[in-house]
Design a protein around this motif. Structure first.
Motif, mmCIF file in Angstrom:
data_model
loop_
_atom_site.group_PDB
_atom_site.id
_atom_site.type_symbol
_atom_site.label_atom_id
_atom_site.label_comp_id
_atom_site.label_asym_id
_atom_site.label_seq_id
_atom_site.Cartn_x
_atom_site.Cartn_y
_atom_site.Cartn_z
ATOM 1 N N VAL A 59 4.533 12.547 9.996
ATOM 2 C CA VAL A 59 5.871 12.035 10.880
ATOM 3 C C VAL A 59 5.423 10.921 11.926
ATOM 4 C CG1 VAL A 59 7.506 13.018 12.331
ATOM 5 C CG2 VAL A 59 6.476 14.542 10.900
ATOM 6 N N GLU A 60 6.133 10.010 11.774
ATOM 7 C CA GLU A 60 5.997 8.736 12.728
ATOM 8 C C GLU A 60 7.039 9.023 13.989
ATOM 9 O OE1 GLU A 60 5.486 4.535 11.613
ATOM 10 O OE2 GLU A 60 6.205 5.489 9.700
ATOM 11 N N MET A 61 6.636 9.026 15.086
ATOM 12 C CA MET A 61 7.493 9.288 16.289
ATOM 13 C C MET A 61 7.231 7.910 17.233
ATOM 14 S SD MET A 61 6.840 13.013 16.332
ATOM 15 C CE MET A 61 4.860 13.034 16.229
ATOM 16 N N PRO A 62 7.805 7.073 17.013
ATOM 17 C CA PRO A 62 7.358 5.800 17.839
ATOM 18 C C PRO A 62 8.383 6.001 19.453
ATOM 19 C CG PRO A 62 8.894 4.933 16.220
ATOM 20 C CD PRO A 62 8.311 6.425 15.616
ATOM 21 N N ILE A 63 7.766 5.720 20.465
ATOM 22 C CA ILE A 63 8.625 5.451 21.475
ATOM 23 C C ILE A 63 7.958 4.247 22.248
ATOM 24 C CG2 ILE A 63 9.065 6.624 23.702
ATOM 25 C CD1 ILE A 63 8.316 9.382 22.802
ATOM 26 N N HIS A 64 8.939 3.051 22.283
ATOM 27 C CA HIS A 64 8.243 1.782 22.560
ATOM 28 C C HIS A 64 6.764 1.632 22.160
ATOM 29 C CE1 HIS A 64 11.764 1.385 25.177
ATOM 30 N NE2 HIS A 64 11.650 2.482 25.911
ATOM 31 N N GLN A 65 6.558 1.900 20.859
ATOM 32 C CA GLN A 65 5.293 1.894 20.550
ATOM 33 C C GLN A 65 4.949 0.343 20.195
ATOM 34 O OE1 GLN A 65 4.731 4.920 20.376
ATOM 35 N NE2 GLN A 65 2.532 4.746 20.108
ATOM 36 N N HIS A 66 3.384 0.193 20.455
ATOM 37 C CA HIS A 66 3.021 -1.246 20.304
ATOM 38 C C HIS A 66 2.766 -1.480 18.921
ATOM 39 C CE1 HIS A 66 0.115 -4.343 20.062
ATOM 40 N NE2 HIS A 66 0.174 -4.784 21.426
ATOM 41 N N ALA A 67 3.143 -2.738 18.278
ATOM 42 C CA ALA A 67 3.492 -3.190 16.777
ATOM 43 C C ALA A 67 2.200 -2.792 15.962
ATOM 44 C CB ALA A 67 3.744 -4.484 16.917
ATOM 45 N N SER A 68 0.942 -3.046 16.729
ATOM 46 C CA SER A 68 -0.309 -2.666 16.080
ATOM 47 C C SER A 68 -0.408 -1.009 15.693
ATOM 48 C CB SER A 68 -1.411 -3.283 16.750
ATOM 49 O OG SER A 68 -1.620 -2.330 17.728
ATOM 50 N N HIS A 69 0.069 -0.245 16.645
ATOM 51 C CA HIS A 69 0.086 1.138 16.136
ATOM 52 C C HIS A 69 0.876 1.668 15.065
ATOM 53 C CE1 HIS A 69 -1.305 1.958 20.537
ATOM 54 N NE2 HIS A 69 -2.050 1.039 19.840
ATOM 55 N N VAL A 70 2.395 0.983 14.959
ATOM 56 C CA VAL A 70 3.148 1.236 14.216
ATOM 57 C C VAL A 70 2.580 0.790 12.547
ATOM 58 C CG1 VAL A 70 5.489 0.652 13.110
ATOM 59 C CG2 VAL A 70 4.994 1.241 15.767
ATOM 60 N N SER A 71 2.026 -0.466 12.729
ATOM 61 C CA SER A 71 1.622 -1.093 11.308
ATOM 62 C C SER A 71 0.346 -0.185 10.877
ATOM 63 C CB SER A 71 1.219 -2.524 11.757
ATOM 64 O OG SER A 71 0.195 -2.745 12.279
ATOM 65 N N ARG A 72 -0.265 0.260 11.690
ATOM 66 C CA ARG A 72 -1.597 1.098 11.376
ATOM 67 C C ARG A 72 -1.085 2.422 10.822
ATOM 68 N NH1 ARG A 72 -4.327 -0.680 16.052
ATOM 69 N NH2 ARG A 72 -4.054 1.610 16.802
ATOM 70 N N ALA A 73 0.030 2.899 11.206
ATOM 71 C CA ALA A 73 0.550 4.450 10.780
ATOM 72 C C ALA A 73 1.180 3.986 9.506
ATOM 73 C CB ALA A 73 1.619 4.702 11.936
ATOM 74 N N LYS A 74 1.658 3.070 9.300
ATOM 75 C CA LYS A 74 2.543 2.855 8.121
ATOM 76 C C LYS A 74 1.633 2.524 7.028
ATOM 77 C CE LYS A 74 6.978 1.296 10.021
ATOM 78 N NZ LYS A 74 7.839 2.133 9.464
ATOM 79 N N GLU A 75 0.456 1.654 7.315
ATOM 80 C CA GLU A 75 -0.473 1.613 6.064
ATOM 81 C C GLU A 75 -1.029 2.811 5.858
ATOM 82 O OE1 GLU A 75 -4.513 -1.395 5.558
ATOM 83 O OE2 GLU A 75 -3.438 -1.051 7.561
ATOM 84 N N HIS A 76 -1.337 3.574 6.689
ATOM 85 C CA HIS A 76 -1.940 4.889 6.236
ATOM 86 C C HIS A 76 -1.408 5.838 5.698
ATOM 87 C CE1 HIS A 76 -4.504 8.661 6.487
ATOM 88 N NE2 HIS A 76 -3.405 9.257 7.165
ATOM 89 N N ILE A 77 0.089 6.046 5.958
ATOM 90 C CA ILE A 77 0.904 6.776 5.458
ATOM 91 C C ILE A 77 1.134 6.408 3.874
ATOM 92 C CG2 ILE A 77 3.188 7.803 5.129
ATOM 93 C CD1 ILE A 77 3.264 7.751 8.301
ATOM 94 N N GLU A 78 1.475 5.178 3.721
ATOM 95 C CA GLU A 78 1.511 4.559 2.474
ATOM 96 C C GLU A 78 0.439 4.554 1.418
ATOM 97 O OE1 GLU A 78 4.459 3.718 1.118
ATOM 98 O OE2 GLU A 78 5.131 4.422 3.148
ATOM 99 N N GLN A 79 -0.835 4.533 1.932
ATOM 100 C CA GLN A 79 -1.975 4.808 1.202
ATOM 101 C C GLN A 79 -2.145 6.348 0.735
ATOM 102 O OE1 GLN A 79 -5.960 5.630 2.943
ATOM 103 N NE2 GLN A 79 -6.505 3.647 2.287
ATOM 104 N N LEU A 80 -1.829 7.227 1.957
ATOM 105 C CA LEU A 80 -1.915 8.616 1.395
ATOM 106 C C LEU A 80 -1.124 9.181 0.372
ATOM 107 C CD1 LEU A 80 -4.057 10.637 2.941
ATOM 108 C CD2 LEU A 80 -2.063 11.355 4.299
ATOM 109 N N LYS A 81 0.233 8.546 0.492
ATOM 110 C CA LYS A 81 1.318 8.859 -0.312
ATOM 111 C C LYS A 81 1.010 8.568 -1.810
ATOM 112 C CE LYS A 81 5.512 8.334 1.304
ATOM 113 N NZ LYS A 81 6.850 7.662 1.861
#
Length: 266
Positions: A59-81
């Motif tokens: 689960v990604e749950m951004p709250i005014h999240q920094h762009a670098s945090h969001v991109s790293r989260a997405k990269e990891h999730i896509e790799q894991l899936k």
């Protein structure tokens, strides 16, 4: 003061995965839900859960999240899936929820107290969200705290990221987590990023908040556990040990069971 992990990563990986599987089987649940922040702890935790074969919801749950945090989260999730067919993900933007909350409470307080309280509010909104998904899907909330955070300096939010059903990596030092992350092929973008809780909407690192690096805090935690004398400490070691002892003391309320007034019954 660089800490080198001495764990057998293959053995530790197997032990944690088996522990997770056994717990899930005994509790009759469908699997695990993990909040993904773009940091190494959540990446390792979700990778461990994925190996169980049980359903894993990232689960990604951004709250005014920094762009670098969001991109790293997405990269990891896509790799894991791609690696594990039992892994799914959901994106829940809590920014509007957070802003609505702020509009309903007074905010005319001292900045330092207000900013920290609102940061903790972010963590508690995320905890509520994770338990929502856990409830509707029959999952357990897997915690992402490591040993230094959970039992050393108490660097987490009570009833926020500290509100979980089980803690797979809570007996691993941060250096152990990084060693396991490399073994699990966590993306390099996460491995090389400075640890950050992401609760302030910027790139403020954990080290900036704590006043010491995780390597330094690991050293202090082990020194304290061994009752090591401080006569020969360098100036920096004395500073770090003082930081550790202060945080360990003021955050005992997080690390100890909730105080209960036990009634004398005749």
């Amino acid at each position: 003061m660089t800490k080198i992990s001495t764990i057998n990563v293959d053995q530790v990986n197997t032990q944690i995965v088996n522990w997770l599987k056994t717990y899930a089987e005994n509790t009759k649940v469908n699997g695990f839900v993990v909040g993904i922040s773009g940091g190494v702890d959540s990446a390792v935790t979700s990778s461990l859960c994925a190996q169980t074969g049980f359903k894993v919801l990232c689960v990604e749950m951004p709250i005014h999240q920094h762009a670098s945090h969001v991109s790293r989260a997405k990269e990891h999730i896509e790799q894991l899936k791609k690696r594990f067919p039992n892994v799914n993900s959901v994106h829940t933007d809590l920014t509007s929820v957070f802003e609505t909350f702020k509009s309903e409470v007074p905010t005319d307080f001292e900045d330092s107290k207000l900013n920290l309280t609102l940061a903790n509010t972010r963590a508690r909104l995320r905890m509520t969200t994770l338990y929502y998904y856990a409830g509707v899907h029959g999952l357990l909330v897997a915690g992402t705290g490591n040993k230094v955070e959970d039992f050393g300096v108490g660097f987490y939010t009570k009833y926020g990221d500290g509100g979980v059903d089980l803690s797979p990596i809570a007996d691993l030092m941060k250096s152990d987590v990084f060693a396991l992350a490399k073994y699990l092929k966590v993306p390099d973008s996460i491995l090389t990023a400075q640890p950050s809780d992401g609760l302030f909407g910027d790139e403020k690192t954990d080290e900036q908040q704590l006043g010491a690096s995780y390597d330094e805090l690991e050293w202090a935690m082990l020194e304290d556990a061994n009752n090591a004398p401080s006569d020969n400490y360098t100036k920096r070691e004395k500073e770090v040990f003082k930081i550790y002892k202060r945080l360990n003391t003021i955050n005992q309320h997080k690390m100890n069971p909730i105080p209960v007034c036990v009634i004398n019954r005749i």
